[in-house]
Motif scaffolding. Structure first.
Motif, PDB file in Angstrom:
ATOM      1  N   MET A  48      16.696 -16.286   6.446  1.00 44.95           N
ATOM      2  CA  MET A  48      15.757 -16.540   5.349  1.00 44.95           C
ATOM      3  C   MET A  48      14.338 -16.157   5.751  1.00 44.95           C
ATOM      4  SD  MET A  48      17.311 -20.173   3.984  1.00 44.95           S
ATOM      5  CE  MET A  48      15.859 -20.586   3.077  1.00 44.95           C
ATOM      6  N   ASP A  49      13.949 -16.455   6.983  1.00 43.41           N
ATOM      7  CA  ASP A  49      12.618 -16.126   7.475  1.00 43.41           C
ATOM      8  C   ASP A  49      12.425 -14.616   7.517  1.00 43.41           C
ATOM      9  OD1 ASP A  49      10.049 -16.678   8.709  1.00 43.41           O
ATOM     10  OD2 ASP A  49      10.973 -15.956  10.570  1.00 43.41           O
ATOM     11  N   LYS A  50      13.401 -13.899   8.055  1.00 47.32           N
ATOM     12  CA  LYS A  50      13.299 -12.437   8.134  1.00 47.32           C
ATOM     13  C   LYS A  50      13.276 -11.819   6.739  1.00 47.32           C
ATOM     14  CE  LYS A  50      12.765 -11.461  12.330  1.00 47.32           C
ATOM     15  NZ  LYS A  50      11.533 -10.832  12.752  1.00 47.32           N
ATOM     16  N   ALA A  51      14.104 -12.319   5.838  1.00 45.16           N
ATOM     17  CA  ALA A  51      14.147 -11.774   4.481  1.00 45.16           C
ATOM     18  C   ALA A  51      12.821 -11.988   3.771  1.00 45.16           C
ATOM     19  CB  ALA A  51      15.289 -12.415   3.691  1.00 45.16           C
ATOM     20  N   SER A  52      12.252 -13.160   3.892  1.00 45.28           N
ATOM     21  CA  SER A  52      10.965 -13.404   3.235  1.00 45.28           C
ATOM     22  C   SER A  52       9.867 -12.586   3.893  1.00 45.28           C
ATOM     23  CB  SER A  52      10.612 -14.889   3.249  1.00 45.28           C
ATOM     24  OG  SER A  52      10.434 -15.354   4.573  1.00 45.28           O
ATOM     25  N   SER A  53       9.925 -12.400   5.184  1.00 45.31           N
ATOM     26  CA  SER A  53       8.931 -11.589   5.893  1.00 45.31           C
ATOM     27  C   SER A  53       8.995 -10.136   5.426  1.00 45.31           C
ATOM     28  CB  SER A  53       9.166 -11.673   7.394  1.00 45.31           C
ATOM     29  OG  SER A  53       8.268 -10.859   8.086  1.00 45.31           O
ATOM     30  N   VAL A  54      10.191  -9.584   5.360  1.00 46.15           N
ATOM     31  CA  VAL A  54      10.354  -8.203   4.901  1.00 46.15           C
ATOM     32  C   VAL A  54       9.927  -8.073   3.447  1.00 46.15           C
ATOM     33  CG1 VAL A  54      12.088  -6.428   4.394  1.00 46.15           C
ATOM     34  CG2 VAL A  54      12.133  -7.629   6.580  1.00 46.15           C
ATOM     35  N   GLY A  55      10.295  -9.036   2.634  1.00 43.79           N
ATOM     36  CA  GLY A  55       9.912  -8.998   1.215  1.00 43.79           C
ATOM     37  C   GLY A  55       8.409  -9.061   1.023  1.00 43.79           C
ATOM     38  N   LEU A  56       7.745  -9.938   1.755  1.00 47.30           N
ATOM     39  CA  LEU A  56       6.292 -10.040   1.617  1.00 47.30           C
ATOM     40  C   LEU A  56       5.586  -8.800   2.158  1.00 47.30           C
ATOM     41  CD1 LEU A  56       5.698 -13.795   2.491  1.00 47.30           C
ATOM     42  CD2 LEU A  56       5.413 -12.686   0.269  1.00 47.30           C
ATOM     43  N   GLU A  57       6.063  -8.248   3.272  1.00 44.63           N
ATOM     44  CA  GLU A  57       5.478  -7.007   3.785  1.00 44.63           C
ATOM     45  C   GLU A  57       5.636  -5.876   2.774  1.00 44.63           C
ATOM     46  OE1 GLU A  57       7.110  -6.139   7.610  1.00 44.63           O
ATOM     47  OE2 GLU A  57       6.170  -7.890   8.555  1.00 44.63           O
ATOM     48  N   PHE A  58       6.782  -5.835   2.103  1.00 44.73           N
ATOM     49  CA  PHE A  58       7.000  -4.829   1.065  1.00 44.73           C
ATOM     50  C   PHE A  58       6.018  -5.012  -0.087  1.00 44.73           C
ATOM     51  CE2 PHE A  58       9.185  -3.564  -2.886  1.00 44.73           C
ATOM     52  CZ  PHE A  58       9.317  -2.200  -2.640  1.00 44.73           C
ATOM     53  N   LEU A  59       5.858  -6.247  -0.540  1.00 46.86           N
ATOM     54  CA  LEU A  59       4.927  -6.511  -1.636  1.00 46.86           C
ATOM     55  C   LEU A  59       3.491  -6.213  -1.247  1.00 46.86           C
ATOM     56  CD1 LEU A  59       6.372  -9.796  -3.172  1.00 46.86           C
ATOM     57  CD2 LEU A  59       6.398  -7.513  -4.157  1.00 46.86           C
ATOM     58  N   TYR A  60       3.086  -6.583  -0.043  1.00 48.01           N
ATOM     59  CA  TYR A  60       1.731  -6.298   0.421  1.00 48.01           C
ATOM     60  C   TYR A  60       1.524  -4.801   0.585  1.00 48.01           C
ATOM     61  CZ  TYR A  60       1.077 -11.285   1.380  1.00 48.01           C
ATOM     62  OH  TYR A  60       0.966 -12.644   1.270  1.00 48.01           O
ATOM     63  N   GLY A  61       2.563  -4.084   0.959  1.00 49.27           N
ATOM     64  CA  GLY A  61       2.470  -2.621   1.091  1.00 49.27           C
ATOM     65  C   GLY A  61       2.266  -1.962  -0.253  1.00 49.27           C
ATOM     66  N   ILE A  62       2.920  -2.475  -1.281  1.00 44.74           N
ATOM     67  CA  ILE A  62       2.759  -1.939  -2.630  1.00 44.74           C
ATOM     68  C   ILE A  62       1.346  -2.240  -3.147  1.00 44.74           C
ATOM     69  CG2 ILE A  62       3.501  -2.199  -5.040  1.00 44.74           C
ATOM     70  CD1 ILE A  62       6.321  -2.664  -4.031  1.00 44.74           C
ATOM     71  N   ALA A  63       0.874  -3.449  -2.879  1.00 42.63           N
ATOM     72  CA  ALA A  63      -0.415  -3.884  -3.423  1.00 42.63           C
ATOM     73  C   ALA A  63      -1.594  -3.171  -2.766  1.00 42.63           C
ATOM     74  CB  ALA A  63      -0.573  -5.400  -3.241  1.00 42.63           C
ATOM     75  N   SER A  64      -1.432  -2.699  -1.538  1.00 43.86           N
ATOM     76  CA  SER A  64      -2.598  -2.088  -0.881  1.00 43.86           C
ATOM     77  C   SER A  64      -2.618  -0.584  -0.979  1.00 43.86           C
ATOM     78  CB  SER A  64      -2.619  -2.454   0.597  1.00 43.86           C
ATOM     79  OG  SER A  64      -1.456  -1.993   1.239  1.00 43.86           O
TER      80      SER A  64
END
Length: 64
Positions: A48-64
């Motif tokens: 769960m920690d890895k999945a949320s980490s990857v998901g948030l990095e993906f979202l932050y990558g899209i936003a920046s």
């Protein structure tokens, strides 16, 4: 003071005569079950920690 002594006497009788203590093999079985369950829960939390980490990095990558 008599009530305190009665409490300790009753506690001793309950522990020595009324409590059913597990055998060594039952204790080992329970320990193995606890170990396996702990490892499974740790694995689930890790995933769960890895999945949320990857998901948030993906979202932050899209936003920046």
């Amino acid at each position: 003071m008599a009530k305190v002594l009665d409490f300790f006497k009753d506690s001793y009788v309950e522990i020595t005569e009324k409590v059913t203590w597990p055998t060594w093999s039952q204790l080992q079985s329970s320990a193995v079950i606890v170990l396996v369950a702990s490892l499974l829960i740790a694995l689930v939390v890790f995933v769960m920690d890895k999945a949320s980490s990857v998901g948030l990095e993906f979202l932050y990558g899209i936003a920046s």
